[in-house]
Design a protein around this motif. Structure first.
Motif, short mmCIF file in Angstrom:
data_model
loop_
_atom_site.label_atom_id
_atom_site.label_comp_id
_atom_site.label_asym_id
_atom_site.label_seq_id
_atom_site.Cartn_x
_atom_site.Cartn_y
_atom_site.Cartn_z
N VAL A 1 0.78 -1.18 -0.01
CA VAL A 1 -0.09 -0.12 -0.04
C VAL A 1 0.82 1.13 -0.05
O VAL A 1 1.88 1.35 0.81
CB VAL A 1 -0.91 -0.08 1.17
N GLY A 2 0.61 2.30 -0.79
CA GLY A 2 1.40 3.39 -0.64
C GLY A 2 0.94 4.35 -1.89
O GLY A 2 0.05 4.05 -2.52
N GLU A 3 1.39 5.49 -1.85
CA GLU A 3 1.05 6.58 -2.75
C GLU A 3 1.74 6.14 -4.20
O GLU A 3 2.77 5.73 -4.43
CB GLU A 3 1.74 7.94 -2.45
N ALA A 4 0.90 6.35 -5.30
CA ALA A 4 1.12 6.38 -6.73
C ALA A 4 2.34 7.24 -7.19
O ALA A 4 2.35 8.39 -6.78
CB ALA A 4 -0.05 6.27 -7.44
N MET A 5 3.30 6.49 -7.46
CA MET A 5 4.41 7.38 -8.00
C MET A 5 4.78 6.89 -9.41
O MET A 5 5.01 5.72 -9.54
CB MET A 5 5.83 7.47 -7.09
N PHE A 6 5.02 7.88 -10.53
CA PHE A 6 5.16 7.52 -11.94
C PHE A 6 6.70 7.66 -12.31
O PHE A 6 6.88 7.60 -13.52
CB PHE A 6 4.20 8.29 -12.50
N SER A 7 7.51 7.77 -11.44
CA SER A 7 8.98 7.83 -12.06
C SER A 7 9.57 7.19 -10.71
O SER A 7 9.57 7.24 -9.57
CB SER A 7 9.44 9.13 -12.47
N ALA A 8 10.99 6.75 -11.12
CA ALA A 8 11.70 6.22 -9.98
C ALA A 8 12.24 7.20 -9.32
O ALA A 8 12.53 7.00 -7.97
CB ALA A 8 12.97 5.30 -10.70
N ALA A 9 12.66 8.44 -9.56
CA ALA A 9 13.11 9.36 -9.03
C ALA A 9 12.00 9.96 -7.90
O ALA A 9 12.36 10.09 -6.71
CB ALA A 9 13.44 10.69 -9.84
N ASP A 10 10.89 10.24 -8.31
CA ASP A 10 9.70 10.41 -7.34
C ASP A 10 9.44 9.29 -6.40
O ASP A 10 9.28 9.62 -5.24
CB ASP A 10 8.29 10.68 -8.16
N ALA A 11 9.75 8.19 -6.73
CA ALA A 11 9.52 7.02 -5.72
C ALA A 11 10.62 7.15 -4.45
O ALA A 11 10.32 7.09 -3.51
CB ALA A 11 9.69 5.51 -6.26
N ILE B 1 13.70 -0.41 -5.59
CA ILE B 1 14.12 -0.48 -4.31
C ILE B 1 13.47 0.27 -3.20
O ILE B 1 13.12 -0.38 -2.21
CB ILE B 1 15.74 -0.44 -4.00
N ALA B 2 13.31 1.33 -3.61
CA ALA B 2 12.58 2.43 -2.71
C ALA B 2 11.19 2.07 -2.29
O ALA B 2 10.59 2.36 -1.61
CB ALA B 2 12.83 3.70 -3.15
N ALA B 3 10.34 1.64 -3.64
CA ALA B 3 8.95 1.46 -3.52
C ALA B 3 8.58 0.16 -2.71
O ALA B 3 9.23 -0.86 -2.71
CB ALA B 3 8.63 1.19 -4.74
N GLU B 4 7.23 0.28 -2.19
CA GLU B 4 6.63 -0.90 -1.44
C GLU B 4 6.29 -1.96 -2.41
O GLU B 4 6.22 -3.20 -1.75
CB GLU B 4 5.48 -0.49 -0.54
N THR C 1 9.94 -8.02 -3.40
CA THR C 1 8.85 -6.73 -3.49
C THR C 1 7.60 -7.24 -4.34
O THR C 1 7.53 -7.87 -5.42
CB THR C 1 9.44 -5.64 -4.30
N PRO C 2 6.52 -6.88 -3.64
CA PRO C 2 5.19 -7.02 -4.37
C PRO C 2 5.15 -6.72 -5.54
O PRO C 2 5.50 -5.30 -5.99
CB PRO C 2 4.10 -6.65 -3.49
N CYS C 3 4.56 -7.37 -6.64
CA CYS C 3 4.77 -6.73 -8.15
C CYS C 3 3.27 -7.27 -8.83
O CYS C 3 2.98 -8.68 -8.91
CB CYS C 3 6.04 -7.10 -8.66
#
Length: 912
Positions: free
Chosen positions: A427-437, A463-466, A488-490
């Motif tokens: 669960v997390g905020e949607a981010m559309f780029s690796a840099a934003d994640a 790596i950063a994302a949930e 990581t869940p995918c």
């Protein structure tokens, strides 16, 4: 050339069909995993396109010399090129009948997608004519040439691949077609011209003087130049940012280098009797014994993993007209490889006009659930032993099985579905780029990375994302493979998502739902579900295959595993995970919340009656705490550490008090109230220390305030006595922290024993409670023979021992200079994550000295290193009695301890 300096090795057959392979699977350190396994497949008679491998050591020699070739190596490569041309009966770049080759990386340890590949090398403006003449297929030839220019430009010259993708998209739009395969030979020939112009316009002449002709940079036509530049680019990719980050993430050494495999091309894009695919001999997500993977008809291998076309399941291949024979042969190859390597294999293959060719095999990446199931099933099938099964599972992977899942009782609406590529929920905020994640995670918020499809440059964000969500790509796409490896869940291939990365939003087809940056979303990598909003998550239970492997590991391990727990709930959880006791109960964690005011009143008041009242209240509370802990761990040891942190941590923040006083003054608060706050601030300031971690804490606190340890020991004894009277079997142990000299331990042990005798007499019970100390200072380690004379046990606090050995502040260095130290390779790893050899030496010295004067002493470790698999193996070699770690890392420690014991007798049987 002698074997000692041999840098190039042949594989495959000669022109007469004889195997001339010079390597085998045991040579991964030299040939890399890909080259060693290509050689092995050739040796066991599988169809492998011939080629040669340039060694990993050559890569490092080249890099360490500032990207200068070692003397004679280019000549050797030329010899092996000519040998390959003789074996194939055609030459690279030949105008009448060209030999085309691939140039691929291949590190000793698997690094999927992290380094570079160039396909179709050898094409130029002349050899394209020969390829057309030989194949009588102009479309195939021009498609191969445009692919080569695009890949060479991106991989070797570093041009943005979007420059070429945009040109392809414009061509499709102009022709009114949907896919690349709908473009004609004439269309592709036009693209070749356009691609060469893009090359000319974007490659700087100053950097590539050898490519300048008549003042203009031109796409290289000389095959020798193409080959040398491609090999250099693959060597260079060993140190590209994504490969470096991957090695750091997976603890792979930087000095291994990558091999380069130059291999004759076979083509899956020669029409409808040609295909390419990626497959696994078992399901890498579940471990089920089934042929698993994807293929594409009339395509090249990069198309499958790039996710740009929708793939078909590998099980359908033998039912496709024109591919039936190759599909059946491929299934036979699956069985051959799995029986030969005795493990689940990852396979890349190409079918060229009905003929099957094997391009790669390796031990396949898999989820934790799959790793467990495969190990257990192969043991049942007799392929491997129980010991090998235990060694096959990576302890770090077990974290995947402890990841949250959607609560089955939660109510939620699924807005999209994709492929269940990597299990677990996020669960997390949607981010559309690796840099934003990365930025979101660094800001302390959880996110889910949402991409059309990931590529290796997205690794930092992955790596950063949930969790990871893509709208394209199959179960063997980049996102799926990397996510499974990281645990990581995918969810992949959620085609309902129409992603606009520039606008940072994703519309869901057929609905009016739009997911925008920052919206909370939930994904379930086990089912493939996508949910708008936050779904409540729950943790899975320790059952099934995991339980089986851990029971097997327990049969072999000789070192105990305990847990660090500070409340009955964590104690019960730890016991459920197989902990054999509590190695560390941090009592300072019991003084938070409302109790902070009680301890604060003790600290700040000199009035004996007020202090006694605070002690009485704390005694009642602590007795209840310990009663719950001992009851939850009935019959198992529970080590209670007496108060350890600096005293001022129980006080209000001076900064916050100062702000509050300023606010009171501005609001016109009564003068008496303001004066009271100022007096409190003065008291707090008076207790401040320049370096509190080396100040008034641990046993020093107990010596200055003997009432505090006396209260805690009494609470421990009273809780144990009460449980004894109830017929239970509490086994508390008392740990005195931060001892540096023997008299500290002698003094506090004596005082504790007096309290224990008093409580035993008052309660009418017998209390045999061991008393030991935490070894967390270098002086204590090197004088452990003295300290052991008054200690029933040592518990090594490796967090503080690392701080004091290095002179590092753990609370500061990890966000300041340790990342830079790791980046510049001053430190090989973070010493607060994996125990440093110097710190381990202090532990070893203390163990030897402690046993010398107290042969019956119990030796354990309770720092965070107790849950790190590499550290666990170090502690096993030292001979510790047990390790202790956080509850959720108990399964990892159990498995790592079992593997450490097995490694002494059988070596590491895991094939990496």
């Amino acid at each position: 050339m002698t074997e000692e300096v041999k840098r190039v090795y042949a594989f495959g057959k000669d022109a007469q069909g004889n195997n001339v392979t010079e390597g085998n699977t045991s040579m991964k350190a030299v040939l890399g995993g890909k080259g060693a396994n290509l050689a092995e497949m050739a040796n066991i008679g599988l169809p492998v396109p011939p080629g040669f491998t340039i060694s990993c050591q050559t890569c490092m020699e080249y890099a360490n010399a500032g990207n200068v070739w070692p003397e004679g190596v280019l000549d050797t490569i030329q010899e092996y090129r000519e040998d390959l041309e003789a074996r194939m009966g055609k030459k690279i770049g030949e105008a009448s009948d060209p030999l085309l080759v691939s140039v691929r990386s291949g590190a000793p340890l698997s690094m999927p997608g992290m380094m570079d590949t160039v396909l179709n090398l050898g094409l130029n403006d002349e050899s394209i004519k020969g390829l057309i003449a030989q194949t009588e297929n102009p479309r195939f030839a021009w498609d191969s040439y445009r692919r080569f220019i695009q890949m060479f430009s991106s991989v070797v010259m570093g041009l943005d691949s979007d420059l070429f993708e945009n040109a392809i998209t414009a061509m499709k739009n102009a022709r009114g077609v949907a896919t690349d395969t709908d473009l004609t030979a004439e269309d592709l020939q036009e693209l070749v011209v356009e691609f060469k112009q893009i090359f000319t316009e974007n490659v700087p002449a100053s950097d590539y003087a050898s490519l300048v002709s008549d003042g203009t940079v031109r796409f290289p036509q000389d095959p020798s130049v193409q080959l040398q530049l491609a090999i250099e680019a693959v060597f260079g990719s060993w140190n590209n940012p994504r490969a470096t980050l991957y090695r750091k993430q997976n603890k792979i050494a930087d000095d291994l280098g990558t091999a380069v495999n130059v291999q004759s091309m076979v083509f899956g894009n020669k029409g409808n009797t040609s295909a390419t695919g990626v497959a696994f001999t078992r399901n890498p997500a579940t471990g089920e014994k089934e042929f698993y993977g994807d293929y594409l008809v009339n395509a090249q291998g990069e198309d499958v993993v790039a996710g740009i076309r929708n793939t078909s399941p590998i099980a359908d291949l033998k039912h496709v007209e024109g591919l039936e024979e190759a599909g059946t042969e491929l299934e036979e190859v699956f069985v051959t490889l799995e029986n030969h390597f005795r493990d689940m294999c990852d396979i890349e293959f190409t079918i060229e006009q009905g003929k099957l060719w094997m391009l790669q095999t390796r031990v396949g990446k898999r989820t934790a659930a799959s790793a467990l199931h495969i190990a257990i099933e192969m043991e049942k099938e007799g392929l491997i032993t129980k010991k090998e099964a235990v060694m096959r599972v990576d302890p770090e992977q077990l974290d995947q099985l402890l990841h949250p899942q959607f609560d089955k009782h939660a109510n939620y609406d699924v807005v999209a579905k994709g492929l269940n590529a990597s299990p677990g929920a996020a669960v997390g905020e949607a981010m559309f780029s690796a840099a934003d994640a990365v930025a979101t995670t660094e800001a302390g918020r959880k996110c889910v990375l949402v991409r059309w499809e990931t590529n290796p440059d997205d690794l930092a964000g992955m790596i950063a994302a949930e969790g990871i969500l893509t709208s394209h790509g199959g179960k063997t796409s980049h996102a799926a493979v990397i996510a499974r490896g990281m645990g990581t869940p995918c969810v992949c291939g959620a085609e309902m998502l129409k992603i606009d990365a520039e606008k940072k939003e994703a519309a869901i087809a057929g609905t009016d739902i739009v997911i925008r940056e920052g919206d909370m979303i939930s994904i379930d990598g086990t089912s493939g579900c996508v949910v708008l909003g936050a779904v409540e998550l729950v943790l899975p239970e320790l059952t099934g295959d995991l339980d089986t492997i851990l029971e097997w590991a327990d049969e072999f391990r000789t070192m105990g595993v305990r847990a660090n727990a500070d409340n009955p709930e964590d104690a019960e959880l730890s016991r459920g995970f197989g902990a054999e006791g509590i190695g560390l109960c941090r009592t300072e964690h019991m003084f938070l919340g409302d109790r902070k005011q009680i301890i604060q009143s003790f600290i700040l008041n000199e009035e004996p009656s007020i202090r006694q009242k605070a002690l009485d209240e704390l005694l009642e509370a602590q007795t209840g705490d310990f009663y719950g802990m001992f009851k939850a761990m009935d019959g198992l040891p529970v080590i209670v550490r007496l108060l350890d942190p600096p005293l001022h941590e129980f006080l209000d923040s001076p900064r916050e008090l100062d702000v509050e006083i300023t606010r009171m003054v501005c609001e016109g608060a009564p003068a008496a109230d303001i004066a009271e706050k100022r007096a409190l601030l003065s008291q707090v300031d008076a207790m401040a220390e320049v370096n509190p971690m080396l100040g008034l804490r641990g046993c020093r606190l107990a010596i200055l305030y003997p009432e505090l340890p006396a209260m805690q020991v009494r609470a421990i004894a009273m809780a144990a006595a009460r449980l004894q009277k109830e017929g239970l079997h509490p086994e508390p142990e008392i740990m005195i922290p931060l001892v540096s000299v023997l008299p500290e331990l002698e003094t506090l042990r004596g005082e504790a024993e007096e309290v224990l005798v008093q409580v035993a007499s008052e309660e009418g019970v017998e209390l045999n409670i061991p008393i030991g100390t935490m070894i967390e200072l270098p002086r204590a380690a090197v004088t452990a023979d003295e300290i052991a004379t008054k200690a029933d046990f040592f518990s090594f606090g490796t967090n503080d021992l690392t701080q004091t050995a290095f002179g590092f502040s753990r609370d500061d260095v990890e966000s300041k200079f340790v990342p830079r130290y790791l980046e510049r390779r001053i430190l090989p790893f973070n010493p607060f994550e994996t125990v440093d050899p110097g710190v381990a030496m202090l532990v070893d010295i203390a163990c030897q000295k402690g046993r010398a004067t107290n042969p019956d002493i119990t030796l354990g470790v309770c720092g965070e290193h107790g849950g790190d698999p590499d550290s666990v193996k170090t502690f096993h070699k030292i001979g510790l009695t047990y390790v202790s770690c956080s509850p959720y890392r108990v399964p990892l420690a159990r498995l790592a301890a079992g593997q450490a014991a097995l490694a002494e007798t059988m070596g590491d049987a895991r094939d990496k």
